[in-house]
Write an enzyme that holds these catalytic residues in place. Structure first.
Site, mmCIF file in Angstrom:
data_model
loop_
_atom_site.group_PDB
_atom_site.id
_atom_site.type_symbol
_atom_site.label_atom_id
_atom_site.label_comp_id
_atom_site.label_asym_id
_atom_site.label_seq_id
_atom_site.Cartn_x
_atom_site.Cartn_y
_atom_site.Cartn_z
ATOM 1 N N GLY A 1 55.194 -34.625 -11.908
ATOM 2 C CA GLY A 1 55.676 -35.982 -11.636
ATOM 3 C C GLY A 1 56.559 -36.474 -12.773
ATOM 4 O O GLY A 1 56.526 -35.939 -13.882
ATOM 5 N N TYR B 1 49.781 -20.390 -3.965
ATOM 6 C CA TYR B 1 49.926 -21.847 -3.777
ATOM 7 C C TYR B 1 49.272 -22.267 -2.458
ATOM 8 O O TYR B 1 48.448 -23.193 -2.424
ATOM 9 C CB TYR B 1 51.412 -22.263 -3.795
ATOM 10 C CG TYR B 1 51.603 -23.657 -3.238
ATOM 11 C CD1 TYR B 1 51.126 -24.772 -3.935
ATOM 12 C CD2 TYR B 1 52.201 -23.867 -1.990
ATOM 13 C CE1 TYR B 1 51.245 -26.048 -3.416
ATOM 14 C CE2 TYR B 1 52.325 -25.146 -1.466
ATOM 15 C CZ TYR B 1 51.846 -26.233 -2.188
ATOM 16 O OH TYR B 1 51.951 -27.498 -1.656
#
Ligand code: UDP
Length: 328
Positions: free
Chosen positions: A36, A144
């Site tokens: 982020g 993932y």
């Protein structure tokens, strides 16, 4: 109402945080700023009802106090991208699995009322049904996708055993402003916008006829809020656009030259969500048509001025582990 958004400085989390503030919530953003960016929340970081805490979900003792007094938890913190997940599976397991366990335990301890988890459509692998319903088997093709699926398992198990009211949303190819521009070779929009800005040809995988269920980010944020408002518990639901679009169609909308690069192992020719369940159970549906969403991205193309400009050579190098591990 007080909401906690893990990964609130990320692409989807920042849009969700903004919508929650508009709803009148107090919003606590928890983000370690590994993926982020503070820039994603700069337009509302000074909002009087926003609290930003820089902390890592992997460290439970650092995050538990953020859950006190929280009504809704939105768990979006995690690490993405295929190649680094093959190269560093430990990190993905720590953050996406153990981090999710920590979030669930903190939510239980503090008695939060609802939890919504960001799962991934990549966990379907190469589906055998289109549009793909939630009942399709999960067949992750790389770490993932596996760790996102394990995170979902935890969430649904905590809903069952500990009655933590939760919903898991399986997100299909989310795109929109604030999608990541830096880091590993990643999602197609970022790659193509940087190429366009620099007058380079779009690196089209295969023949470009493969399709993706591109879903606009504000629609996805809205799905999270619908999930939090509902009283349904322990269900996984697809979040998709109701359509699927070819890469050639995306190129047509963006305009420009193309260069073709090899098809990547383990990736589906199509992603297309069956959204019957979320429409029926939550009354949610997408609002932003693809053409409108693409134009919104083009309007902000200057955001990609610092993004890496990929070409067939650098992509071949960046994806060599992918081809080595997932190829025949
Ligand atoms: N894609 C492409 N060129 C690129 C990167 C991606 O043509 O440089 C295509 C890729 O083959 C896939 C689609 O864009 O069909 C979406 O890829 P992305 O990696 O964004 O998502 P995923 O494959 O995980 O759905």
């Amino acid at each position: 109402m007080r909401s906690l958004v893990t990964g609130g400085c990320g692409f989807i989390g920042s849009h969700l945080s903004e919508q929650l503030l508009e709803l009148g919530h107090e919003v606590v953003i928890l983000d370690n700023l590994a993926c982020g960016r503070e820039e994603n929340i700069e337009t509302f970081v000074d909002h009087p009802r926003l609290i930003f805490i820089k902390a890592d979900i992997v460290a439970r003792s650092e995050i538990v106090s953020a859950f006190e007094g929280v009504d809704w938890v939105f768990h979006l913190a995690g690490i993405a991208d295929i190649v680094p997940s093959i190269e560093r599976p430990d990190a993905y397991f720590q953050t996406n699995v153990m981090g999710t366990l920590n979030v669930l335990q903190c939510a239980r301890e503090t008695g939060v009322k609802r939890l919504v988890y960001a799962a991934s459509s990549s966990s379907y692998g190469i589906p055998d049904r289109y549009p793909t319903p939630e009942s399709s088997p999960l067949q992750p093709q790389y770490p993932y996708a596996l760790t996102k699926s394990m995170g979902e398992d935890l969430v649904l198990h905590w809903a069952q055993v500990y009655k933590l009211p939760s919903i898991s949303l399986r997100l299909f190819n989310v795109y929109g402003p604030r999608s990541r521009t830096t880091g590993a070779y990643g999602a197609v929009f970022g790659v193509f916008l940087a190429q366009k800005l620099n007058g380079k040809p779009y690196t089209v995988v295969g023949d470009g006829t493969q399709t993706r269920d591109f879903t606009y980010v504000t629609d996805v944020a809205d799905a999270f809020i619908h999930a939090a408002k509902s009283s349904i518990n322990g269900e996984a639901m697809n979040v998709g656009s109701g359509h699927h679009y070819s890469i050639n169609r995306l190129v047509e909308l963006l305009g420009g030259e193309v260069v073709y690069i090899p098809k990547r192992p383990g990736e589906p020719d199509c992603t297309f969500a069956d959204t019957t369940k979320i429409a029926r159970l939550l009354g949610w549906g997408p609002k932003v048509p693809f053409e409108v969403g693409v134009q919104k991205m083009l309007d902000r193309i200057d955001k990609w001025s610092d993004a890496p400009v990929w070409d067939p050579d650098s992509i071949r190098q960046a994806t060599s582990t992918w081809f080595k591990c997932l190829g025949a």
